[in-house]
Design a protein around this motif. Structure first.
Motif, PDB file in Angstrom:
ATOM      1  N   LEU A  91       0.832  -1.205   0.000  1.00 20.71           N
ATOM      2  CA  LEU A  91       0.000   0.000   0.000  1.00 20.71           C
ATOM      3  C   LEU A  91       0.868   1.258   0.000  1.00 20.71           C
ATOM      4  O   LEU A  91       0.634   2.190  -0.776  1.00 20.71           O
ATOM      5  N   VAL A  92       1.869   1.278   0.876  1.00 22.34           N
ATOM      6  CA  VAL A  92       2.734   2.458   0.981  1.00 22.34           C
ATOM      7  C   VAL A  92       3.481   2.693  -0.335  1.00 22.34           C
ATOM      8  O   VAL A  92       3.593   3.823  -0.812  1.00 22.34           O
ATOM      9  N   ARG A  93       3.918   1.619  -0.955  1.00 23.89           N
ATOM     10  CA  ARG A  93       4.628   1.741  -2.234  1.00 23.89           C
ATOM     11  C   ARG A  93       3.705   2.358  -3.285  1.00 23.89           C
ATOM     12  O   ARG A  93       4.091   3.299  -3.982  1.00 23.89           O
ATOM     13  N   THR A  94       2.480   1.847  -3.382  1.00 22.80           N
ATOM     14  CA  THR A  94       1.528   2.358  -4.372  1.00 22.80           C
ATOM     15  C   THR A  94       1.272   3.854  -4.171  1.00 22.80           C
ATOM     16  O   THR A  94       1.296   4.640  -5.122  1.00 22.80           O
ATOM     17  N   VAL A  95       1.056   4.235  -2.913  1.00 20.94           N
ATOM     18  CA  VAL A  95       0.755   5.644  -2.626  1.00 20.94           C
ATOM     19  C   VAL A  95       1.992   6.517  -2.874  1.00 20.94           C
ATOM     20  O   VAL A  95       1.887   7.622  -3.417  1.00 20.94           O
ATOM     21  N   ALA A  96       3.181   6.012  -2.509  1.00 18.39           N
ATOM     22  CA  ALA A  96       4.411   6.792  -2.701  1.00 18.39           C
ATOM     23  C   ALA A  96       4.676   7.027  -4.190  1.00 18.39           C
ATOM     24  O   ALA A  96       5.156   8.094  -4.576  1.00 18.39           O
ATOM     25  N   VAL A  97       4.348   6.047  -5.008  1.00 21.69           N
ATOM     26  CA  VAL A  97       4.501   6.208  -6.462  1.00 21.69           C
ATOM     27  C   VAL A  97       3.491   7.238  -6.968  1.00 21.69           C
ATOM     28  O   VAL A  97       3.844   8.156  -7.710  1.00 21.69           O
ATOM     29  N   ALA A  98       2.233   7.123  -6.503  1.00 23.53           N
ATOM     30  CA  ALA A  98       1.192   8.061  -6.930  1.00 23.53           C
ATOM     31  C   ALA A  98       1.537   9.487  -6.505  1.00 23.53           C
ATOM     32  O   ALA A  98       1.243  10.445  -7.220  1.00 23.53           O
ATOM     33  N   ALA A  99       2.185   9.623  -5.348  1.00 21.94           N
ATOM     34  CA  ALA A  99       2.551  10.953  -4.851  1.00 21.94           C
ATOM     35  C   ALA A  99       3.845  11.450  -5.487  1.00 21.94           C
ATOM     36  O   ALA A  99       4.328  12.528  -5.166  1.00 21.94           O
ATOM     37  N   LYS A 100       4.419  10.642  -6.364  1.00 30.00           N
ATOM     38  CA  LYS A 100       5.624  10.999  -7.122  1.00 30.00           C
ATOM     39  C   LYS A 100       6.851  11.245  -6.249  1.00 30.00           C
ATOM     40  O   LYS A 100       7.671  12.131  -6.535  1.00 30.00           O
ATOM     41  N   LEU A 101       6.994  10.464  -5.192  1.00 31.52           N
ATOM     42  CA  LEU A 101       8.263  10.508  -4.459  1.00 31.52           C
ATOM     43  C   LEU A 101       9.347   9.907  -5.353  1.00 31.52           C
ATOM     44  O   LEU A 101       9.064   9.041  -6.177  1.00 31.52           O
ATOM     45  N   SER A 102      10.593  10.336  -5.144  1.00 32.10           N
ATOM     46  CA  SER A 102      11.696   9.762  -5.922  1.00 32.10           C
ATOM     47  C   SER A 102      11.873   8.298  -5.543  1.00 32.10           C
ATOM     48  O   SER A 102      11.389   7.849  -4.508  1.00 32.10           O
ATOM     49  N   LEU A 103      12.589   7.560  -6.376  1.00 29.08           N
ATOM     50  CA  LEU A 103      12.787   6.136  -6.119  1.00 29.08           C
ATOM     51  C   LEU A 103      13.463   5.885  -4.763  1.00 29.08           C
ATOM     52  O   LEU A 103      13.050   5.012  -3.996  1.00 29.08           O
TER      53      LEU A 103
END
Ligand SMILES: Nc1ncnc2c1ncn2[C@@H]1O[C@H](COP(=O)(O)OP(=O)(O)OP(=O)(O)O)[C@@H](O)[C@H]1O
Ligand SMILES: [Mg+2]
Lengths: 138, 139
Positions: free
Chosen positions: A26-38
């Motif tokens: 879940l955190v990964r999905t949201v972090a990608v959607a929020a456009k955090l860097s890799l």
């Protein structure tokens, strides 16, 4: 806001080690959607994994709530881990590298604090533990 | 519970972790590997973590434990394919992958294991190795 991506708060129950995997996903999905860097995604998911495991093992289970937040300039991801377990009596001690009561490495709390931008703990003996972490885009 | 497969390639056991492991899956992998090392007599273990987008303290500890167990069972473990973002995060988390040898990819890992076995005078599976090993220890 990106069309088609739901950025509202999402909650995952933590009651088993499979749920710890679900928190990471879940955190990964949201972090990608929020456009955090890799690298920031990696740090946040790692911190979430540590804190979700603590919630399960020491807190006796609880929840993780993941939200995309904005402060006007930046976007970030905030996660609240909450349990109604025994709480932490000596917080300074618990936040020390290497301190463990569970035979771990004692790096979960201290390490995840280093991996995020904001880290807040509310806890008291008998009153459970609530940890809020935020990682901001830069 | 999902299980991570262990492949035998020549004298090497190859573990390619393709899933986000639960803690129980990680512990089971540790036990399965110890059994396979003994059952096969393999002298090398390669753990490919190319597909892992994080390594937390639990998996990090599992990797260290596998390295220690395999050493006791006369096998070398090499971890390959760690992503740069994972390495950066591990250091900041404070995890020192104690006793873990790493290589860039599976091929380099195999070379590293082969080189280590060649250098080791105690390596007695290769008939020529026995001779050079004996010679090295005699006055
Ligand atoms: N949610 C919680 N409720 C009660 N106690 C907690 C909670 N989280 C952490 N603690 C206490 O703080 C200590 C330190 O936690 P930390 O995550 O740093 O280390 P650990 O879990 O023991 O080991 P590691 O995470 O490295 O495997 C724990 O051993 C436990 O005593
Ligand atoms: Mg912990």
């Amino acid at each position: 806001m990106t069309a088609g991506v739901d950025l509202g708060p999402k909650t995952q129950a933590i009651g088993s080690d499979e749920d710890v995997v679900r928190v990471r996903q879940l955190v990964r999905t949201v972090a990608v959607a929020a456009k955090l860097s890799l690298v920031d995604q990696t740090k946040l998911v790692t911190a979430a994994s540590e804190l979700a495991r603590n919630t399960l093992i020491y807190g006796g289970g609880g929840t993780a709530e993941v939200t995309v937040v904005e402060d006007g300039r930046r976007r970030g991801v905030r996660i609240v881990f909450a349990d109604s377990g025994p709480g932490i009596a000596d917080l300074d001690l618990a936040l020390t590298d290497g301190y463990t009561t569970g035979g771990g490495l004692g790096l979960g709390l201290s390490g995840s604090r280093r991996l995020v931008d904001d880290f807040d703990i509310q806890t008291a003996p008998g009153e459970g533990t609530r940890i809020t972490v935020t990682k901001w885009s830069r | 519970m999902e299980r991570v497969p262990i492949l035998k390639i020549g004298d090497i056991l190859l573990v390619s972790i393709q899933i986000d492991m639960s803690d129980q899956t990680a512990v089971t992998l540790q036990e399965d590997l110890a059994e396979r090392i003994v059952a096969t007599g393999c002298h090398g273990v390669i753990i490919d973590i190319t597909a892992l987008d994080i390594v937390d303290s639990f998996v990090g500890r599992m990797l260290s434990t596998i390295a220690s167990i395999s050493k006791v069972l006369d096998a070398e473990t090499v971890v390959v394919g760690m992503r740069p973002a994972v390495a950066i995060t591990l250091v900041e988390l404070g995890l020192s992958l104690n006793g873990i040898r790493t290589a860039l990819n599976v091929e380099r890992g195999m070379e590293l294991i082969a080189a280590t076995r060649d250098d080791d005078p105690g390596y007695d599976d290769d008939p020529e190795g026995v001779e050079s090993g004996t010679a090295a220890t005699s006055p």
